[in-house]
Design an enzyme around this catalytic site. Structure first.
Site, PDB file in Angstrom:
ATOM      1  N   GLU A  81      38.541  -7.855  55.072  1.00  0.00           N
ATOM      2  CA  GLU A  81      39.671  -7.905  54.142  1.00  0.00           C
ATOM      3  C   GLU A  81      39.751  -6.599  53.364  1.00  0.00           C
ATOM      4  O   GLU A  81      38.744  -6.088  52.886  1.00  0.00           O
ATOM      5  CB  GLU A  81      39.516  -9.079  53.150  1.00  0.00           C
ATOM      6  N   ASP A  92      32.240 -10.498  48.463  1.00  0.00           N
ATOM      7  CA  ASP A  92      33.518 -10.266  47.794  1.00  0.00           C
ATOM      8  C   ASP A  92      33.506  -8.973  46.972  1.00  0.00           C
ATOM      9  O   ASP A  92      32.529  -8.675  46.294  1.00  0.00           O
ATOM     10  CB  ASP A  92      33.796 -11.475  46.877  1.00  0.00           C
TER      11      ASP A  92
END
Ligand code: ZN
Length: 477
Positions: free
Chosen positions: A254, A155
């Site tokens: 992402e 992340d």
């Protein structure tokens, strides 16, 4: 249950070749046990590193090498790409103990879970490595017999090195944080003139993205889009070319442009997505920075009606191009979840993280009030230091004085926004605090408490994460 003389986790019992493999409690430790399938026959150690207990039985500690063996033998313990599922949900487990509770939630709903999800900032603040994060998820999935598949998200990664690190370990999702390449200080006055390329492609053009939504770029807005996001687009395209284009890694990509000072307008979102797609960059999700504030661990702050208006357009843009909208810092944003579910038409990725830590600390307040009091006092003393990592608008003077609270009222602090944020952002300092003799001040007692009260924590997570998912409009199966 008792199994081969061990206190086994029932759902972990699996067979492979001539062996049984299961997880068991062994005193203060949890271990894997390899035993022969039929009594009297010898089992092999299956490649695990462990101790031979005789009679073909092996005791296997939960270390990284053994997690790797487990992922090879039992592929359901390995993360997989899953963002193509209409609904996906990231639950960071900073402590490495939340996944059994999370599994209970995701068994009840049709939604793809990302059990392992951690940023480099969180790794540093918790003294963990990506190996630890991944292995904790693998062991928990094996223990609970969760076979539906799960993801692992590297992340908010910002560098080539970090992306490579996560992918090499088998992370199944990379969230590229483009914030260091986004120019927040650009204004109408200082944005450089437009290139011919951008003029031809966008200037005074209207883009019909369907559903009655039309987007038009005037000169000023286009100049700002190009100046703010131009470099970030090149950065994302470079990462894509290096790691994703060849398809050498099984991972979702992402794009995150959310951790910036300024809100992503719908026009800017459209511009970034269109430019990336023009460059051949394919991505599963994009995270804009929405209007209002998504502060850690508390509900949405801002104008809910305006948020609803804007997310409708953001969701329309994502649908138009064929990726999913990703909503970060989703912990406890209850007042906007119904509109996120509705406007995305049930197609989204949502991330939460810190709320799982807060639930763990609520368990501490319930089970060991005196330990909780010590930690709370310490958190107050280091709060200012912690604000360098997180943006919050906490008012410490609003937190009730602990001396005036009875033990049984301590858990109620977790319904109080300022107290939540106090505990939320100080997690790294709490976990790493050491005594003069080098031992941890809180860490070891905390982990022992969470182990002793595993079921309370698990139940709290089922309730709390379940509330998030239900408000997004997802029905129980
Ligand atoms: Zn983010």
């Amino acid at each position: 249950m008792q199994y081969f003389g061990f206190e086994a986790y029932e759902k972990s019992i699996n067979s492979i070749e001539s062996s049984r493999v299961f997880m068991a409690k062994d005193g203060d430790e949890t271990v894997l046990i390899v035993a022969p399938k039929e009594s009297g026959k010898a089992a092999t150690n299956l490649g695990f590193k462990g101790n031979d207990l005789g009679e073909g039985t092996f005791r296997v500690p939960l270390i990284h090498e053994n997690a790797e063996v487990l992922r090879k033998l039992f592929p359901f313990t390995k993360p997989v790409k899953g963002l193509k599922h209409p609904r996906s949900f990231g639950v960071g487990d900073r402590l490495g103990i939340a996944t059994p509770g999370h599994i209970k939630v995701f068994e009840a709903y049709d939604i793809f879970p990302i059990f392992a999800q951690q940023s480099i900032r969180e790794l540093n603040l918790t003294n963990r490595t990506y190996e630890d994060v991944l292995d904790a998820a693998t062991f928990a999935v094996f223990r609970e017999g969760f076979k539906k598949g799960f993801g692992a998200d590297g992340d908010h990664l910002k560098t080539i090195k970090d992306v490579e690190y996560a992918l090499s370990l088998g992370f199944s999702m990379i969230t590229l944080d483009c914030s260091e390449h986004i120019k927040n200080d650009v204004t109408l006055d200082n944005a450089p003139p437009l290139s011919k390329l951008y003029q031809d492609a966008y200037l005074n053009k209207t883009f019909d993205i369907g559903e009655g939504i039309k987007l038009t770029f005037n000169e000023g807005e286009l100049r700002q889009c190009a100046a703010i996001y131009g470099e970030a687009i090149l950065f994302a395209a470079d990462i894509y070319t290096r790691f994703f284009k060849q398809g050498s890694y099984e991972a979702d990509f992402e794009i995150s442009i959310d951790e910036t000072a300024s809100v992503t307008t719908p026009l800017q979102h459209f511009f970034v997505a269109k430019e990336l797609l023009n460059k051949g960059v394919s991505f599963a999700t994009l995270a804009p920075r929405f209007c209002g504030e998504f502060q850690k661990g508390i509900d949405y702050k801002g104008n809910v009606a305006q948020f609803e208006q804007e997310i409708k357009i953001h969701a329309g843009i994502a649908r138009h191009f064929g990726y999913k909208l990703s909503i970060h810092s989703g912990s406890d944003k209850f007042s906007v979840f119904p509109s996120i579910g509705k406007e995305t038409q049930g197609v989204f990725h949502v991330k939460t993280a810190g709320t799982n830590w807060l639930e763990a600390m609520r368990v501490v307040a319930m089970a060991d009030p005196s330990l909780y009091r010590d930690i709370h006092h310490y958190a107050l003393s280091v709060f200012n230091e912690a604000t360098q990592y997180y943006h919050v608008t906490t008012d410490l003077t609003k937190i009730p004085d602990l001396n005036a609270l009875k033990d049984e009222d301590l858990p109620k602090l977790f319904e109080h926004n300022d107290a939540r944020q106090l505990i939320h952002i100080t997690y790294g300092l709490i976990l790493s605090r050491k005594n003069p003799d080098g031992s941890f001040t809180f860490r070891d007692s905390l982990y022992k408490l969470w182990r002793d009260h595993e079921h309370i924590y698990s139940d709290a997570l089922v309730k709390h994460i379940g509330k998030h998912i239900a408000l997004l409009g997802i029905q129980k199966k």
